[in-house]
Design an enzyme around this catalytic site. Structure first.
Site, PDB file in Angstrom:
ATOM      1  NE  ARG A  37      33.035  49.321  45.532  1.00 29.44           N
ATOM      2  CZ  ARG A  37      33.257  48.826  44.316  1.00 29.44           C
ATOM      3  NH1 ARG A  37      33.859  49.546  43.405  1.00 29.44           N
ATOM      4  NH2 ARG A  37      32.878  47.606  44.005  1.00 29.44           N
ATOM      5  CG  HIS A  67      44.051  44.847  42.101  1.00 32.34           C
ATOM      6  ND1 HIS A  67      43.607  46.095  41.755  1.00 32.34           N
ATOM      7  CD2 HIS A  67      43.648  44.010  41.112  1.00 32.34           C
ATOM      8  CE1 HIS A  67      42.956  46.008  40.583  1.00 32.34           C
ATOM      9  NE2 HIS A  67      42.975  44.751  40.177  1.00 32.34           N
ATOM     10  CE1 TYR A  70      38.985  46.061  40.772  1.00 38.47           C
ATOM     11  CE2 TYR A  70      37.243  46.154  42.423  1.00 38.47           C
ATOM     12  CZ  TYR A  70      38.113  45.423  41.635  1.00 38.47           C
ATOM     13  OH  TYR A  70      38.103  44.061  41.710  1.00 38.47           O
ATOM     14  CG  HIS A 107      41.917  47.951  36.750  1.00 42.94           C
ATOM     15  ND1 HIS A 107      40.604  47.852  37.149  1.00 42.94           N
ATOM     16  CD2 HIS A 107      42.489  46.754  37.006  1.00 42.94           C
ATOM     17  CE1 HIS A 107      40.388  46.623  37.638  1.00 42.94           C
ATOM     18  NE2 HIS A 107      41.517  45.949  37.569  1.00 42.94           N
ATOM     19  CD  GLU A 142      43.625  43.376  35.971  1.00 45.86           C
ATOM     20  OE1 GLU A 142      43.898  43.976  37.024  1.00 45.86           O
ATOM     21  OE2 GLU A 142      42.686  42.568  35.868  1.00 45.86           O
ATOM     22  CG  ASP A 176      41.545  39.501  34.352  1.00 50.51           C
ATOM     23  OD1 ASP A 176      40.761  38.665  33.845  1.00 50.51           O
ATOM     24  OD2 ASP A 176      41.345  40.022  35.466  1.00 50.51           O
ATOM     25  CG  HIS A 179      40.013  41.849  32.441  1.00 50.64           C
ATOM     26  ND1 HIS A 179      40.747  42.666  33.262  1.00 50.64           N
ATOM     27  CD2 HIS A 179      38.885  41.539  33.137  1.00 50.64           C
ATOM     28  CE1 HIS A 179      40.093  42.851  34.406  1.00 50.64           C
ATOM     29  NE2 HIS A 179      38.972  42.166  34.358  1.00 50.64           N
ATOM     30  CG  HIS A 211      44.365  39.158  37.646  1.00 54.00           C
ATOM     31  ND1 HIS A 211      43.939  40.464  37.635  1.00 54.00           N
ATOM     32  CD2 HIS A 211      45.324  39.073  38.613  1.00 54.00           C
ATOM     33  CE1 HIS A 211      44.623  41.145  38.549  1.00 54.00           C
ATOM     34  NE2 HIS A 211      45.471  40.331  39.149  1.00 54.00           N
ATOM     35  CG  ASP A 224      35.800  43.356  33.969  1.00 51.74           C
ATOM     36  OD1 ASP A 224      36.018  42.204  34.407  1.00 51.74           O
ATOM     37  OD2 ASP A 224      36.340  44.369  34.441  1.00 51.74           O
ATOM     38  CG  HIS A 226      36.018  38.450  37.029  1.00 46.33           C
ATOM     39  ND1 HIS A 226      37.077  38.660  37.863  1.00 46.33           N
ATOM     40  CD2 HIS A 226      36.133  39.375  36.041  1.00 46.33           C
ATOM     41  CE1 HIS A 226      37.804  39.676  37.409  1.00 46.33           C
ATOM     42  NE2 HIS A 226      37.246  40.130  36.312  1.00 46.33           N
ATOM     43  CD  GLU A 256      41.471  39.628  39.648  1.00 45.53           C
ATOM     44  OE1 GLU A 256      41.295  39.490  38.423  1.00 45.53           O
ATOM     45  OE2 GLU A 256      41.909  40.662  40.153  1.00 45.53           O
TER      46      GLU A 256
HETATM   47 ZN    ZN Z   1      37.743  42.137  35.877  1.00 53.76          ZN
HETATM   48 FE    FE Z   2      41.886  41.134  37.071  1.00 58.23          FE
HETATM   49 FE    FE Z   3      42.001  44.050  38.252  1.00 65.40          FE
END
Ligand code: ZN
Ligand code: FE
Ligand code: FE
Length: 277
Positions: A37, A67, A70, A107, A142, A176, A179, A211, A224, A226, A256
């Site tokens: 975060r 990664h 976010y 992202h 991504e 991904d 995604h 991913h 989105d 998962h 993920e």
């Molecule tokens: Zn995702």
């Molecule tokens: Fe991903």
């Molecule tokens: Fe991601």
């Protein structure tokens, strides 16, 4: 052998991540470079990094896929958010050099109403400010589901970003599966077609990681969410084709999926069993 692992907490350092990966039967893994975060990153302990590098070298394992947080949004309409993105990104890249030659995935961002073109130029601007000719890390864009104003839901949008980046050899793409499915690409009944489309628009040489996630929603949903492997709309048979596809099989696969350690260990061994090599 299939290169596969999951997201591992980085809170206990590099050696702990390596050991945790081994415990789950993984030979790659992903980790957040800082709190997902946002916020500040932990100080790197060079001795800890060295122990990790020795462990990985001894096993003969390949690249790991870091990664970015976010909250990092290079194309926010708020200057302070863009500044956090640039500072965190640059700091993460310098920290990545403790483990040379790996991947840093992010992202691309959400343009929050400014429009795709403006978003793309802000993303390229961050990359042009942060990439360094001497870095050994490859930065991965991504592929995104297209939730809200997310950029990167089509291969063309990623192409437009890459076209505006100067140090192109420092860049790659992470696909991904959840995604691209949510964005509308039919990897279930036409995986070959999607791979060809990727090749036509981006070039397969820039595809560096996958991913591997199932999706809780139907194709094109742009949600989105998962799902565990085999428990979503993509389904186990499609994943069997994905891990065996000649254009994908040698890449690092990162789970993920919503799981605990036991669940990830099971998915890793299950997908290894599906991989016919
Ligand atoms: Zn995702
Ligand atoms: Fe991903
Ligand atoms: Fe991601």
């Amino acid at each position: 052998m299939l290169t596969i692992g999951n997201h591992i907490s980085s809170s206990k350092g590099y050696e702990a991540m390596g050991k945790q990966a081994l415990k789950l039967g993984a030979n790659t893994f992903a980790f957040f470079t800082r709190n997902p975060r946002g916020g500040s990153a932990k100080v790197i302990d060079p001795a800890d990094v060295e122990r990790f590098r020795m462990l990985w070298k001894e096993k003969g394992y390949g690249a790991v896929v870091a990664h970015a947080p976010y909250t990092l949004n290079p194309c926010s309409d708020k200057q302070e958010v863009r500044r956090f993105a640039r500072e965190a990104f640059a700091d993460d890249l310098s920290r990545m050099e403790y483990i040379p030659g790996n991947y840093y995935n992010f992202h691309p961002g959400s343009h929050v109403g400014q429009g795709v073109q403006e978003g793309i130029s802000l993303i390229a601007d961050l990359l042009n400010k942060c990439l360094k000719p001497e870095q050994t890390t490859t930065v991965l864009l991504e592929t995104m589901a297209g939730k809200g104003s997310e950029i990167g839901r089509s291969f063309e949008e990623l192409r437009m970003i890459l076209d505006q980046v100067s140090l192109k050899d420092k860049m790659g793409v992470c696909l991904d599966t959840c995604h691209v499915w949510d964005a509308g690409y039919d990897i279930v009944t036409d995986l070959d077609g999607v791979v060809q489309e990727f090749d036509r628009v981006l070039g397969l040489s820039c595809l560096k990681a996958v991913h591997i996630n199932d999706s809780m929603n139907q194709r094109g949903s742009r949600k989105d969410r998962h799902a565990r492997i085999g428990e979503g709309y993509i389904g186990l048979e499609a994943f069997e084709r994905i891990v065996n596809h000649p254009a994908l099989r040698d890449l690092p696969f990162v789970l993920e999926t919503p799981n605990d350690d036991d669940g990830w260990a099971k998915e890793i061994s299950m997908l290894r069993g599906k991989a016919s090599y």
